[in-house]
Design an enzyme around this catalytic site. Structure first.
Site, short mmCIF file in Angstrom:
data_model
loop_
_atom_site.label_atom_id
_atom_site.label_comp_id
_atom_site.label_asym_id
_atom_site.label_seq_id
_atom_site.Cartn_x
_atom_site.Cartn_y
_atom_site.Cartn_z
N TRP A 1 36.65 29.86 43.03
CA TRP A 1 36.61 30.02 44.61
C TRP A 1 35.30 30.11 44.97
O TRP A 1 35.18 29.82 46.44
CB TRP A 1 37.24 31.68 45.13
CG TRP A 1 36.61 32.70 44.70
CD1 TRP A 1 35.91 32.95 43.47
CD2 TRP A 1 35.88 33.70 45.41
NE1 TRP A 1 35.38 34.05 43.33
CE2 TRP A 1 35.29 34.51 44.52
CE3 TRP A 1 35.97 34.10 46.64
CZ2 TRP A 1 34.44 35.54 45.10
CZ3 TRP A 1 35.31 35.11 47.35
CH2 TRP A 1 34.78 35.93 46.49
N ASP A 2 34.34 30.11 44.24
CA ASP A 2 32.86 30.03 44.57
C ASP A 2 32.46 28.88 45.62
O ASP A 2 31.96 28.92 46.49
CB ASP A 2 31.99 29.64 43.42
CG ASP A 2 32.29 30.77 42.34
OD1 ASP A 2 33.25 31.32 42.08
OD2 ASP A 2 31.38 30.90 41.57
N GLU B 1 35.68 42.79 40.42
CA GLU B 1 36.64 42.50 39.24
C GLU B 1 36.53 43.77 38.25
O GLU B 1 37.10 43.82 37.31
CB GLU B 1 36.20 41.44 38.43
CG GLU B 1 36.47 40.43 39.05
CD GLU B 1 36.04 38.89 38.46
OE1 GLU B 1 35.13 39.11 37.67
OE2 GLU B 1 36.67 37.99 38.66
N LYS C 1 31.55 45.51 41.40
CA LYS C 1 30.96 44.56 40.85
C LYS C 1 30.08 43.75 42.00
O LYS C 1 29.12 43.29 41.86
CB LYS C 1 31.71 43.68 40.09
CG LYS C 1 31.07 42.55 39.38
CD LYS C 1 32.13 41.75 38.67
CE LYS C 1 31.29 40.65 38.03
NZ LYS C 1 32.58 39.51 37.34
N GLN C 2 30.73 43.51 43.00
CA GLN C 2 30.18 42.49 43.98
C GLN C 2 30.70 42.55 45.46
O GLN C 2 32.13 43.27 45.45
CB GLN C 2 30.48 40.85 43.49
CG GLN C 2 31.89 40.40 43.52
CD GLN C 2 32.16 39.52 42.75
OE1 GLN C 2 32.69 39.49 41.24
NE2 GLN C 2 32.14 38.22 43.22
C1 BGC Z 1 32.74 36.46 39.52
C2 BGC Z 1 33.57 35.72 40.43
C3 BGC Z 1 33.23 34.18 40.29
C4 BGC Z 1 32.99 33.78 38.73
C5 BGC Z 1 32.24 32.47 38.56
C6 BGC Z 1 32.44 36.06 38.22
O1 BGC Z 1 31.41 36.81 37.51
O2 BGC Z 1 33.21 37.94 39.60
O3 BGC Z 1 33.74 36.06 41.81
O4 BGC Z 1 34.26 33.40 40.80
O5 BGC Z 1 32.10 34.83 38.42
O6 BGC Z 1 31.10 32.16 39.43
#
Ligand code: BGC
Length: 773
Positions: free
Chosen positions: A357-358, A488, A601-602
């Site tokens: 999804w990035d 996550e 996490k984000q």
């Molecule tokens: C992030 C995801 C991301 C993936 C790839 C993961 O660490 O939590 O949001 O899509 O890395 O960049």
């Protein structure tokens, strides 16, 4: 964190050779041209620590899934971009002694990535065990002017000896992926030809049967005199060499030129690969290294014209943003709608090289502003082409009626991710894909995209959300159970505010988009209705009812949207309470402990507030920002940029700048101790966003480009080049004013600090007080 890269505006520089840093540098100095790329492995033999990496875009292997406990719905495989044949390999033997920096005394050593012109240069002197001293200057690049070509010029000087040099130039296809699940090799040799003029090795991927030919022409000159090479000197599996042995005298220079191509059956009939490779390699050799390099420099000049950012007063920041822009342009050029942007691009194996999804959430804005329109359009079309697979994917999980669930990780549209809490639950990716369609149209004005491709995707996504929610008798609202948000660090939660907000928006947008297509082109609309078997009245009514009555958790006590139903049941502690020894949590704590903690996490709620910022007032944004940021550990590289943009919006320039620093030099300074695995390509787009959307406050509202800029205290000024609806602009921000240079004849209406201005050709300067200067 490391700090060994020297700051210079246009160059990435490493001086001195430290073998412990080699894998990090191999990532940082990676090269690519959208179609192929390579880590900065040495040309000559190196027996020290190294991660070999050569990659051909879109060529993958379906590595059979490895899980502890199989669950229905899991994907069968994880698609991996393959480590492909190495083409730049050279073996140099001096009177039988192999040149290997792992075994030599290395003297002056310097690597320079020239971002302005797009090449890598490595120079070194070394003394072999025998006391022989040599000097090497090696330059190589992957052409973006002709993306079938890569070239190397390796110049070798015998400093203090005369003797015999045996030089072997080879293609080595006997390579492995370090992350292979079953320690298999993924390639079979199909064909080898050495026609006296070059070497051609064709290999086929196991299972997927991609044929890739690596063609190579090597030219060797000793003091300007051409040296004849003998083909087939070493007979090994998946390996082709040409070699020569000749005498060299102290002070003499040997010039080795290698012209290479990698062509795949994705782009040519397999039967034509040989002929095409011969053509490509010979054409490149006929032009010669210097001409190819000047074409490369010219092509990069255009890229910089379209998308450079100039920062005055801070060389480290200048270097970093150029590095981010450079790597993004090396990874994706947007010519081919079958390709996408892996989180590591061509710089490593991690993440399998597939699409996340990035792309939609982070990368689209960068390409929208800095590349021709078809580049971001192709990123959207990529998902359109995968719509059928997304429908199949949803069917596998029990959805029906054309509901589409796009994969979390993919190469060809099929799901590759196999952790249930992400594969089945991190469904917000569907929302980002719909949002990207909206974002693309908002920026470009190309609403025709909806009837061509967009609406079908939006219908599939809306149908998914419709089936993914359920009516709660208790709440008398629609709820969404068992999801994982962008954070996550908690899984299988109920009613993640971000996911439900996106679902609500998607349902509304699908109805709106259908209306737009119908009003604009009834015939095409009927075609889409027929193709998707859309029951307009019934389905629109359902979607609207859900959107109007979906449960979005809110905390009255804190005045914030609630990340998920149970979030406040968690012990509420702040990141500032965490001892440094606990961080990063993902390395220091058990997964169990992380999941039960309130640490994030984000960006999660804040990611939603970023997407839909116009729906929230500043006070609400401030409350949510203060609440969630203080609980966020930013252990995804995608996190700081969103926080930087929101901090800027909240007029907190200091924090906006702090977050920016965490994203911009993430790889150059190896902040997370993981650069050796490859670069964080997708988060690099976030760095760009922090400057353009954050510091410059650029938005598109009601078809109008708008800016609310501020200048970070640490800088004297910054400026950036963007394209907007056919107009090429340079925007410059300093302490007093914003200046806009319109490089076209079209007058553009731009909003600056909430006031509209007509910007004609040339420069217009508007002071922060809103006065034309
Ligand atoms: C992030 C995801 C991301 C993936 C790839 C993961 O660490 O939590 O949001 O899509 O890395 O960049």
């Amino acid at each position: 964190m490391k700090n060994y890269i020297q700051a210079e505006e246009w160059n990435i520089i490493e001086e001195g050779f430290d073998p412990h840093l080699n894998k990090i540098s191999e990532s940082i100095f990676s090269l690519g041209n959208g179609r192929m790329g390579q880590r900065a492995n040495f040309e000559e033999t190196y027996t020290g620590d190294s991660l070999q990496g050569n990659y051909v875009a879109g060529v993958y292997y379906p590595d059979k899934t490895r899980v502890g406990w199989w669950k229905n719905g899991y994907p069968e495989y994880f698609a991996k971009v393959l480590n492909a044949a190495e083409w730049m390999g050279l073996e140099l033997k001096l009177d039988g002694e192999v040149v290997d920096l792992n075994l030599c005394k290395v003297g002056e050593f310097k690597r320079v990535l020239n971002m302005k012109e797009g090449y890598l240069e490595r120079t070194f002197t070394a003394e072999l065990l025998s006391g022989k001293q040599i000097k090497v200057i090696a330059k190589r690049f992957f052409s973006i002017a002709d993306d079938e070509i890569a070239a190397l010029h390796y110049q070798f000087v015998a400093l203090n000896f005369s003797g015999e040099l045996t030089l072997t130039s080879f293609i080595d296809g006997d390579v492995k992926n370090q992350d292979s699940n079953y320690d298999e090799k993924f390639w079979d040799e199909l064909n080898r030809i050495q026609d006296g003029n070059g070497s051609y090795l064709t290999m086929r991927t196991k299972k997927t049967a991609f044929d890739v030919i690596t063609g190579l022409k090597t030219i060797v000159l000793n003091n300007g005199e051409k040296i004849a090479l003998t083909a087939g000197t070493e007979i090994k599996d998946k390996y082709l060499a040409e070699a020569a042995t000749f005498s060299i005298t102290a002070g003499e220079t040997v010039d080795i030129y290698k012209f290479a191509t990698n062509l795949s059956s994705q782009n040519f009939e397999s039967s034509a690969l040989q002929e095409e490779a011969v053509k490509a390699v010979n054409a490149a050799a006929a032009k010669g290294f210097d001409v190819l390099l000047s074409e490369q420099a010219a092509a990069w000049a255009t890229k910089w014209e379209e998308g450079d950012i100039i920062i005055e007063g801070d060389v480290a920041a200048q270097q970093a943003i150029r590095f981010n822009i450079f790597q993004l342009n090396q990874t994706y050029t947007g010519k081919d709608a079958r390709l996408n942007i892996g989180p590591k691009g061509f710089t490593g194996e991690k993440y399998g090289g597939s699409t996340y999804w990035d792309t939609e959430a982070y990368c689209i804005p960068f390409y929208l502003s800095t590349a021709p329109q078809e580049v971001s359009r192709n990123l959207l079309v990529y998902r359109y082409k995968h719509l059928e697979k997304a429908i199949e994917n949803a069917e596998k999980l029990g959805f029906s009626n054309g509901a589409a669930l796009y994969p979390m990780v993919t190469m060809n549209g099929e799901e590759c991710h196999n952790e249930w809490e992400i594969t089945f639950e991190e469904i917000h990716r569907n929302g980002a894909i719909a949002f990207a369609i909206f974002n693309y149209i908002r920026y470009t004005g190309d609403s025709g995209y909806l009837k061509e491709y967009g609406l079908e995707v939006l219908i599939g996504i809306a149908r998914f959300w419709k089936q993914r929610v359920n009516w709660s008798i208790d709440k008398k609202q629609y709820v969404m159970l068992g999801v994982t948000g962008p954070n996550e660090y908690e899984n299988n939660i109920n009613n993640n505010w971000y996911t439900s907000t996106l679902a609500q928006w998607c349902l509304q947008y699908a109805v709106e988009a259908a209306g737009i297509v119908k009003a604009g082109d009834v015939e095409r609309y009927s075609e889409i209705v027929a193709k998707t078997a859309l029951k307009e009245e019934e389905e629109f009514a359902d979607w609207t009812a859900i959107a109007e009555n979906i449960y979005l958790p809110y905390s009255e006590e804190h005045g914030v949207f609630l990340q998920q139903d149970g979030y406040l049941d968690k012990e509420q502690v702040l990141v500032s309470d965490l001892p440094a020894s606990s961080r990063p949590l993902n390395q220091k704590w058990s997964w169990d402990r992380i999941l039960r903690s309130c640490f994030i996490k984000q960006a999660d709620v804040l990611q939603g507030m970023y997407f839909f910022e116009d729906n929230y007032d500043m006070e609400s944004l401030r409350r949510n920002f203060d609440f969630y940021e203080s609980r966020t550990v930013h252990e995804s590289s995608l996190s700081p940029c969103v926080h930087s943009i929101l901090a800027a919006k909240l007029n907190d320039g200091k924090r906006a700048y702090e977050f920016y620093l965490r994203t911009s030099r993430l790889d150059l300074d190896d902040y997370n101790n993981d650069t050796e695995d490859g670069l964080h390509i997708t988060s690099m787009a976030g760095t760009w966003m922090s400057i353009v959307e954050g510091f410059a406050g650029m938005r598109v509202r009601d078809n109008q480009l708008a800016f609310t800029p501020f200048l970070p205290e640490e800088w004297t000024s910054f400026s950036f080049n963007i394209g907007f609806r056919g107009v090429q602009l340079k925007v410059k921000i300093n302490k007093e004013a914003i200046s806009i240079i319109n490089n076209t004849k079209d007058v553009l209406d731009i909003n600056i600090f909430n006031k509209s201005y007509d910007i004609p050709e040339g420069e217009t300067v508007i002071s922060y007080k809103g006065q034309l200067v």
